[in-house]
Design an enzyme around this catalytic site. Structure first.
Site, mmCIF file in Angstrom:
data_model
loop_
_atom_site.group_PDB
_atom_site.id
_atom_site.type_symbol
_atom_site.label_atom_id
_atom_site.label_comp_id
_atom_site.label_asym_id
_atom_site.label_seq_id
_atom_site.Cartn_x
_atom_site.Cartn_y
_atom_site.Cartn_z
ATOM 1 C CG ASN A 105 -2.016 1.007 1.139
ATOM 2 O OD1 ASN A 105 -2.911 0.862 0.305
ATOM 3 N ND2 ASN A 105 -1.987 2.025 1.988
ATOM 4 C CG ASP A 121 -4.296 4.584 0.354
ATOM 5 O OD1 ASP A 121 -4.342 3.459 0.840
ATOM 6 O OD2 ASP A 121 -4.283 4.797 -0.878
ATOM 7 C CD GLU A 123 -7.137 6.636 -5.818
ATOM 8 O OE1 GLU A 123 -8.330 6.303 -5.930
ATOM 9 O OE2 GLU A 123 -6.747 7.799 -6.006
ATOM 10 C CG ASP A 125 -2.939 0.285 -3.473
ATOM 11 O OD1 ASP A 125 -2.370 0.857 -2.536
ATOM 12 O OD2 ASP A 125 -4.111 0.537 -3.814
ATOM 13 C CE LYS A 138 -6.196 -4.695 -7.627
ATOM 14 N NZ LYS A 138 -7.069 -5.623 -8.403
ATOM 15 C CG ASP A 139 -6.835 0.945 -6.856
ATOM 16 O OD1 ASP A 139 -7.830 0.473 -7.451
ATOM 17 O OD2 ASP A 139 -6.563 0.655 -5.675
#
Length: 206
Positions: A105, A121, A123, A125, A138-139
């Site tokens: 993360n 965070d 975002e 990942d 991811k994302d």
């Protein structure tokens, strides 16, 4: 002020600070802490708490907007290293509590507070499923869309951290103990309540 070191079983409040404002807080349980590696656990049923007031220049936290109020499932284990711009999340699922994989993360390095630590965070990942041959990002579209407003001037830095994680994984380097996949929580650890005044604890903005 000396940064606190937390004891196993102690409540540790994870706060996210977005553009100089508290955005979300999650009261977690300290698993271990040696001053460098801080390991925390979020039991299923843990409240996710949001500030009552704020300017919110990029909007309120997406989990609040979606109506999320409590953590669900078997809980989440988090490994945080001092000065490192990512943490490592571990998840389990199903009646047998099967390990799901490693979730890198990307987030602010933890900044300790009297009640826990602050982060944000990013975002973006990196996910490596327990049965997968390799990892995946991811994302990425969400990060590219929201990042300029959320992390102005930091996009390249965040991308570089993702690339650094990928290079380490490609090289077969492990900077964590894979035995954490077999970890089980103390059954006495129940969801924690957020301490009063959590939003007014001083923080260091980035």
């Amino acid at each position: 002020m000396t940064a606190p070191v937390f004891q196993p079983g102690q409540t540790v409040v994870r706060r996210e600070i977005m553009r100089g404002e508290p955005w979300i807080a999650i009261p977690q349980v300290c698993v271990q802490d040696d001053g460098d590696l801080l390991v925390t656990y979020t039991p299923g049923g843990t409240p996710m708490v949001y500030p009552e007031t704020g300017v919110f220049p990029v909007g309120e936290h997406p989990w609040k907007l979606s109506g999320s109020t409590h953590w669900r499932g078997h809980g989440r284990l988090e490994l945080h290293w001092a000065g490192v711009e990512h943490s490592l999340f571990l998840f389990w699922a199903g009646p047998g509590r099967a390990f799901q994989g490693w979730y890198f993360n990307l987030e602010d390095a933890p900044r300790r507070t009297p009640v826990g630590f602050d982060t944000l965070d990013h975002e973006l990942d990196v996910w490596w499923g327990a049965d997968a041959e390799t990892y995946e990002f991811k994302d990425v579209p969400e990060f590219e869309e929201t990042g300029p407003a959320r992390y102005p001037g930091r996009m390249d830095q965040i991308r570089a951290e993702g690339d650094r994680i990928a290079r380490l994984l490609d090289a077969g380097e492990l900077w964590w103990d894979k035995a954490w996949a077999d970890w089980t929580p103390d059954p006495a650890w129940q969801p924690r309540e957020i301490p009063a005044g959590w939003a007014s604890v001083p923080f260091e903005a980035r």
